[in-house]
Design an enzyme around this catalytic site. Structure first.
Site, mmCIF file in Angstrom:
data_model
loop_
_atom_site.group_PDB
_atom_site.id
_atom_site.type_symbol
_atom_site.label_atom_id
_atom_site.label_comp_id
_atom_site.label_asym_id
_atom_site.label_seq_id
_atom_site.Cartn_x
_atom_site.Cartn_y
_atom_site.Cartn_z
ATOM 1 N N GLY A 499 1.221 -1.366 -0.057
ATOM 2 C CA GLY A 499 -0.039 -0.118 -0.034
ATOM 3 C C GLY A 499 0.786 1.049 0.137
ATOM 4 C CB VAL A 503 9.228 -5.598 1.185
ATOM 5 C CG1 VAL A 503 9.887 -6.633 2.020
ATOM 6 C CG2 VAL A 503 7.458 -5.032 1.988
ATOM 7 C CG ASP A 617 -4.993 -5.123 6.595
ATOM 8 O OD1 ASP A 617 -4.590 -3.645 6.723
ATOM 9 O OD2 ASP A 617 -5.829 -5.131 6.902
#
Ligand code: NAG
Ligand code: NAG
Ligand code: NAG
Ligand code: NAG
Ligand code: NAG
Ligand code: NAG
Ligand code: NAG
Ligand code: NAG
Ligand code: NAG
Ligand code: NAG
Ligand code: NAG
Length: 792
Positions: A499, A503, A617
């Protein structure tokens, strides 16, 4: 089936709600705006306040001719006078220039995390009603003005991460209401004033990372409410005062990296609430006293790099809770107690005894300790079988008398009785029955407790002066190493994007591999994402669980922000389930373990943490798997600490397809939202795909054919059907999953129930899954939620 994360605009909403939570007084503000607006007229004081605030240039569109009450970050009382100024993290520059004489009602001034420079004006002493003063992470210089002593209502003072010099003014002792005093990472010199002993309400004191000298004043023993005393990295000398034994509420004591001498006072044994004791790198002498009997919560003990002698203080029952024990670089003699590695009496996962004078053999029980260093001692005899599978040779190097296992050591004589063999019989006593071990391993999960305010991190400033980073306690990770390892975040090291960031995988010079979550350039400058980022840091530094991803550190810079995590070889559960090869490696027992691990972690967050933490989430995207397919909950950017005293109303957060249905109309965060998402994930793991279609067809009509489907039909067809033993687990998980998916939040079980149900030895009867219909399963789930959970 849609599992993409919510769009940026919803994320902004999320961050906004976090902000509301952090300054719980916002709802009051709204009320006051109305009062002011209704009264219409503006008093002379209001105009003076607006003018003074306008002149600071801390608001880009401020005007000086109207009340400031509706400005961002301003709160007023009913009379329209400013009570709170919050301009934290706004990129403010310039000097701290505000005409304080116009703010007689100010209770909170928060200018933290900006780039304000210059001195702290002595006029700050005019803010007589101030309760909270936060100027941390700026570039303030000069001394702490002695007028600080006039702020007698102050409860929290944070000046950490500046360049404040001079010594701590004795007037600080006048702030009797102070509960939190943070002065770490500055350039303070001189002694700790003895007047500090008057701050009897103090709970948190950090003076670390300064150049404070002199000895620790005995008056410190008067601070009976203290839970965190952090003095590491200074130039303190002299003994640890014996009065420290009076701080019976102390949880964290860090005196590391000083020049404290003398021996460890036996009074430390009275600190019965101690969780972490760090005194590394000092000049302590003498034996480690047998003081640990009362320290039943002690988990982290670091006495490395001193001149300690005597033997390892271990006898049955003590050091029982300790998970991290570092006695390296001392002169400790004698044998390593066998029990340290026993799964029955020890919880150690990290043991560093390197560079001591230890003798005797290495007990096979030590193999169980995950991280171990016994190098540079006088150990001898056979290295236990299998040691080389769990540990590298450098962990035993420098012990001349060892043999076997590694090529660097000579093979052991093939004699009748090898030197270490008599210990083998011992281990058989220590670890008797495998089922018992299983029970204990499970039991130990229950013993995880929330570690709040764990002071394992240091705050540092890098060379360029603008970059603030938090490093892991032993300084293993350095910024430069990360830049080098990723060639300045070269795309080749990118292993995923999400989002608000990417990474990266980085292999550090130490050989350790870490994952880095880096915010995109544009997002890094956006305060909304910054808050989400800091939220994750805040949550992850405070919790610790074997199924929650470990945060090693983070780095914050205006344009470059990243988090440093434990690297998870297998990536996300979502990806593993969607790759045929990997999904097939994920056999039924691994899948069951993933679901159980996730349940234990959620139970810990909801029920063992105060305040409890709701993740908000939970999805297969946010559950990561290590090389052994163990599950780790990650991504705490939207996690929320549930405050019992404030409204938990909020706006939507989460991933479509996992959000509890009641969210749409209540907009209230409760633990039960996570319970629902957990139910979705649990089904997804069993089915090998998102259960969205199944759930909507089950709910749309009661006569639908999906009701009559059998459990085995919905299971992941890529795997062979579970055998009857694991089938019981599958049935239990499926039943619990449907209980968690109940549309009524209050009918869903708590995660504690779920976790304990998984831990219990009681299993459903063995029934072939081909005979269980989804309708039956849901009925059973409803029954269980009603009364059938044995452990609620
Ligand atoms: C400045 O603009 C923002 C955004 O439009 C608004 O919320 C705020 O009230 C304005 N005034 C001040 C002084 O912040
Ligand atoms: C305040 O000043 C600005 C310009 O400085 C002007 O546009 C505005 O009308 C003034 N408002 C009031 C309430 O006087
Ligand atoms: C603050 O305002 C008062 C009253 O106008 C004035 O006397 C004083 O000099 C000002 N102080 C500063 C630091 O500007
Ligand atoms: C300190 O706290 C107490 C209790 O909350 C309060 O009554 C008092 O006014 C505060 N201020 C000072 C200066 O003691
Ligand atoms: C504090 O730092 C300032 C600016 O670097 C310097 O001018 C001043 O002499 C220092 N004061 C002390 C007491 O070291
Ligand atoms: C210490 O904490 C207790 C309990 O929170 C509180 O009642 C007390 O006022 C605090 N201060 C002192 C000086 O004991
Ligand atoms: C502490 O440091 C200050 C400033 O560096 C120095 O003047 C003082 O003599 C030192 N005191 C002790 C007790 O070492
Ligand atoms: C500790 O160090 C101080 C200052 O270096 C010295 O005066 C003192 O004698 C030492 N104490 C012990 C017990 O070694
Ligand atoms: C442990 O606590 C008890 C009761 O508080 C105390 O009497 C005893 O001295 C303590 N033991 C040690 C070794 O400090
Ligand atoms: C133990 O302490 C030493 C020295 O402080 C440090 O270098 C080492 O990394 C620590 N060991 C572990 C396992 O953390
Ligand atoms: C520990 O071993 C070192 C190195 O062999 C030796 O010099 C020292 O005397 C020993 N110290 C103790 C306390 O045994």
């Amino acid at each position: 089936m849609a599992t993409s994360s919510l769009s940026i605009s919803s994320l902004q909403i999320v961050a906004w709600t976090i902000w509301i939570f952090l300054c719980g007084k916002c709802l009051d503000n709204a009320h006051h705006h109305l009062v002011v607006a209704a009264s219409g007229s503006i008093s002379a004081l209001q105009l003076k306040q607006a003018k003074a605030l306008h002149e600071t240039e801390w608001w880009f569109n401020s005007t000086s001719n109207s009340s400031a009450c509706h400005w961002e970050g301003i709160t007023c009382n009913a009379g329209g006078s400013v009570t709170s100024i919050d301009r934290s993290d706004q990129g403010l520059g310039g000097q701290l220039k505000l005409n304080f004489s116009f703010f007689p009602n100010l209770v909170s001034l928060n200018l933290g995390y900006n780039s304000l420079y210059g001195p702290i004006p002595s006029e700050i002493g005019m803010l007589k009603n101030l309760i909270d003063l936060d100027l941390h992470l700026n570039v303030l210089v000069g001394p702490i003005p002695s007028t600080i002593g006039l702020l007698t209502n102050l409860e929290s003072l944070s000046l950490d991460g500046n360049q404040i010099n001079g010594s701590i003014p004795p007037e600080i002792g006048m702030l009797k209401n102070l509960t939190r005093l943070g002065l770490f990472s500055n350039m303070l010199v001189g002694p700790i004033p003895s007047t500090i002993g008057r701050l009897t309400n103090l709970e948190y004191l950090s003076l670390s990372d300064n150049q404070i000298n002199g000895s620790i004043p005995p008056e410190i023993g008067k601070l009976k409410n203290m839970t965190d005393l952090v003095l590491y990295s200074n130039m303190l000398v002299g003994p640890i005062p014996s009065t420290i034994g009076r701080l019976t509420n102390l949880k964290y004591l860090n005196l590391g990296d000083n020049q404290i001498n003398g021996s460890i006072p036996s009074e430390i044994g009275k600190l019965k609430n101690l969780i972490g004791l760090y005194i590394r790198s000092n000049v302590l002498v003498g034996p480690i006293p047998f003081i640990w009997d009362n320290l039943t919560y002690l988990k982290y003990l670091d006495l490395s790099v001193n001149y300690l002698t005597g033997s390892i203080p271990y006898h049955e029952g003590n050091l029982y809770q300790v998970e991290y024990l570092n006695l390296s670089h001392n002169f400790i003699r004698g044998e390593i107690p066998v029990a340290l590695g026993s799964v029955l009496v020890s919880r150690l996962w990290s043991l560093d005894l390197s560079y001591n004078n230890l003798t005797g053999h290495i007990s096979p029980s030590l193999i169980h300790i995950k991280e171990i260093d016994l190098s540079h001692n006088f150990l001898k005899g056979r290295i236990p079988d299998g040691f080389n599978q769990h540990h590298k040779s450098h962990t035993v190097i420098g012990n001349r008398g060892l043999c076997g296992q590694f090529e660097i050591f000579p093979p052991c004589p093939k004699s009748k009785k090898s030197p270490g063999s008599h210990h083998k019989t011992k281990i058989e006593i220590v670890v008797p029955i495998t089922t018992f071990i299983g029970f204990l391993v499970i039991g130990s999960i229950l013993f995880f407790r929330c570690v709040f305010k764990e002071k394992q991190f240091e705050l540092r400033e890098s060379k360029n002066g603008n970059l603030f980073s938090i490093w892991n306690y032993d300084g293993h990770i350095a910024y430069e190493d990360i830049i080098e390892a990723t060639e300045d975040f070269d795309i080749r090291y990118c292993i995923g994007t999400g989002g608000y960031g990417s990474v990266f995988k980085a292999e550090l010079p130490s050989g350790n591999v870490v994952a880095l979550k880096k915010l995109h350039q544009r997002e890094a400058e956006n305060p909304v994402f910054h808050r989400s980022f800091m939220n994750e840091v805040r949550v992850l530094t405070e919790i610790r669980h074997r199924n929650i991803v470990k945060l090693h550190g983070f780095c914050v810079h205006k344009r470059c922000k990243f988090l440093i995590y434990e690297y998870m070889e297998r990536g996300s559960l979502f990806c593993v389930l969607r790759n045929v090869d990997e999904a097939m490696q994920l056999d039924w027992s691994k899948r069951i373990n993933i679901i159980k691990g996730t349940a234990h972690a959620l139970s810990y967050m909801h029920h063992d943490c105060i305040p409890s933490i709701v993740h908000r989430d939970i999805s297969s995207n946010n559950i990561l798997l290590n090389s052994e397919f163990r599950a780790f909950i990650s991504d705490f950017g939207t996690a929320k600490l549930l405050d019992p005293d404030s409204s938990n109303q909020t706006l939507v957060a989460g991933t479509y397809g996992y959000i509890a249905p009641e969210f749409a109309y209540t907009m209230t965060v409760t633990e039960k939202c996570d319970v629902y998402s957990f139910g979705v994930v649990a089904l997804e793991v069993l089915m090998g795909r998102h259960p969205g279609e199944l759930l909507s067809s089950l709910s749309s009509s009661s006569s639908s054919s999906s009701q009559n489907m059998m459990l085995n039909e919905i299971l992941d067809q890529r795997l062979p059907p579970p055998n009857y033993l694991i089938g019981r687990d599958v049935l239990l998980v499926a039943t619990i999953a449907f209980a968690c998916l109940h549309t009524q939040p209050k009918s869903r079980p708590t995660m504690k129930c779920v976790s304990q149900e998984f831990l219990s030895c009681k299993k459903p009867n063995v029934i072939p899954l081909t005979t269980v219909s989804l309708l039956q399963l849901r009925k059973q789930a409803t029954y269980m939620a009603g009364s059938g959970f044995a452990y609620c």
